[in-house]
Design an enzyme around this catalytic site. Sequence first.
Site, PDB file in Angstrom:
ATOM      1  CG  HIS A 162      -0.326   0.146   2.530  1.00 48.57           C
ATOM      2  ND1 HIS A 162       0.107  -0.925   3.256  1.00 48.57           N
ATOM      3  CD2 HIS A 162      -0.053   1.226   3.281  1.00 48.57           C
ATOM      4  CE1 HIS A 162       0.616  -0.507   4.397  1.00 48.57           C
ATOM      5  NE2 HIS A 162       0.548   0.797   4.437  1.00 48.57           N
ATOM      6  CB  CYS A 191      -8.321  -4.988 -10.956  1.00 49.20           C
ATOM      7  SG  CYS A 191      -8.848  -5.810  -9.440  1.00 49.20           S
TER       8      CYS A 191
END
Length: 757
Positions: free
Chosen positions: A378, A690
């Site tokens: 992240h 994705c």
Amino acid sequence: MHHKKLLCDIGELNHLFRDSVSVQNFLQKIVSLVQKHLQTDVCSIYLYDDAEKVLTLKATVGLKESSINSVKLSLGEGIAGKALEQKELINVSKASEHPDFRSFEGINEEFFDCFLAVPVLRGIERIGVLTLQRKPDCIFDEADQIACTAVASQIGNMIENARFLMAMDSGADSSLNSVEAAPRLEDSGKQHFIKGKSASKGLARSKSKLIDKKRSFKSLKTKDYAKNFTVDDFRQAIQATSQQLETLQKKVEDRLDDAASLIFSSHLLILKDKSFISKVERLISEDGQNAPEAVVEVSKSYIEIFSGSENIFIREKANDVEDIALRIIDNMLSDSEYESNLSGRIVIARDLFPSDLLRLSGENAAGVVLVSGGVTSHLSILANSLGMPVVIANRSELTELPDGTDILLDADAGNLYVNPDKEVLEEFNKSISARKAVEEGRIDLGRGAETLDGKRINLYANINLLSDVKLAAKMNCAGVGLYRTEFPFIVRSSFPTEQEQFVVYKKLVDQMKGRQVTFRTLDVGGDKMLSYYHDAAEKNPAIGLRSIRFSLREKDIFIQQIRAILRAGARADVGIMFPMISSLDEFDMSRSIVNECREKLEAEGLEHNPNPKVGIMVELPSVVEQIDEFAQEADFFSIGTNDFVQFMLGVDRTNEMVENFYIPHHPSVLRALKRIIDACRRADKPVSICGMMAAEPTLTAFLVGIGLTDMSVTPASLPPLKRRIAQLDSEKCRKFAEEILSKSRASEIDKMLEKGI
């Protein structure tokens, strides 16, 4: 009318905070604002001490001033204590007759029998209580409750910061420790090449700036200060620092709407704290210490206390204390060697939180070198969204480089040059020129991408921060295939409220102008930890309390997010997608919460989307085995290839020791993808893909060949993906995919993909 004006003013709480001269002044302004606009006789704020399980009155309008700090309630005691214990609003018309009422003599409370208590929460943590009181027969209606709840939801994080500062005042009178000096390496001036690993691509060349908390104070302590700095010098530095931080905060707010949650609030609170300032001034005026040394000593005493706290939030604030201390000292010294301005600098750091990366972006840092073995995904995604080049270089000697060392960062290749020579600089300049020459212009994706034989592939954008939306909207892509809602959570220091999320989501929906927007619900855990969540530490976080499991456990947080999505998408084509679903039972539970939120919003008369599409991320092997049954239940599907590969192969994708086993083109992975797509086509349900596989050009022909018609990638990956699709013939892709699926070894498939069609 008054309620609407109040909510508008609460939306400007940032300015209220900045204009306050102290923490007490800030709390007092809040109660004054609420008391004025809700036309109530009394408004008070109680703060909760979790260690002592006690609520203390900290600010009030309407009660005697002597009640501040003297009125205390245990958790569950009194109406306020009961509201906080149950985490629920309590509204009574005759407080004196309520079984939980607790009276205090001499504070004028007996004149006000109507009582409204609203708990102030920071996610799942108890922060305090906002109470309103009126004279008999002036009951609080539903509009009062809604307005007061909105206020409480907005001030939770700010009040938590105030509570942190009060901890400073009460705990930092212990003995001040001396700081030892640390040796500083001299720069040889010779070029050094270091092979690192790219975490976020880009090129940068600039002077270095070390952020190393273990040696910052030590370096300052050994400084032979040019003069003896006075109390006046210290006060001027406080004022200058405050102005700088407010400017930085404004920059972050302008650039990243969804991350602007008073990033520098703790810093500004310290600058407003009379106790902190008076301790430093006493060391200067009474003990004769030089001002920079006094700042170090007082700050270090706080840091030592906070670092040993059991409270995660308090431990994190130790970093804020040190950062603000260094900023104050920088402004006193006015010395370029210690200047805190990071504009254009390449930052060297041992590790960074997402909020740290936002600060560096707000200060226009040119790039980052992380001196550690790895980086969480992240943080990498966030760096890419910010356009911040990041290289990981596991070389501790980099922390010994003097600030101002010439650094060239090639984050495309993961290379780092210290004191680059003429040849390297010439090549670097050529790369910069070439990049500008081929820079992408506008590209219209309104008609999607088409293969040579006319097969249409719809291209969607993955959105991490609202700054990504501008590029996606310019390209006129089909919509947002994946909005990662965890980023407004990750970059903050507390759970964002329903209203804060609504504002972010509404901006996203509005900017996409009627195009489809798919919200993935909160996907935290694993490598996306929330530092402020008390159950954050796990032995096996990748397969622990994460994603939908977290949301179903913390239903209050989940409900706030679903309500915000439904409200923001009231007039839009919105999809709600649950991550890491493992069973139909989990899907049923998650979908039922969406339905409950719809019904509650309808009852409240709030505008919302009455019929959102509800789908799932396909990431776990258990879903593949039931894919036909899922296809009868869910409205749509998105294959999240990053986690899908990880769980199919049992490989932690964040673990460098097993990264060679993370093989997206593994036969089992590719066959499972085909099985999922076939099931969705039979049920006539949309399915997209994705993650990294969607943007990998060597895999595009295979994906088209197995019948995939929807792909979602980062905005920057859309143009090259469209160009790749335009080179393909769908029938050749089908035959290519069939041949690949017939292979039983990844090595065979690897050769085929490398050769292409």
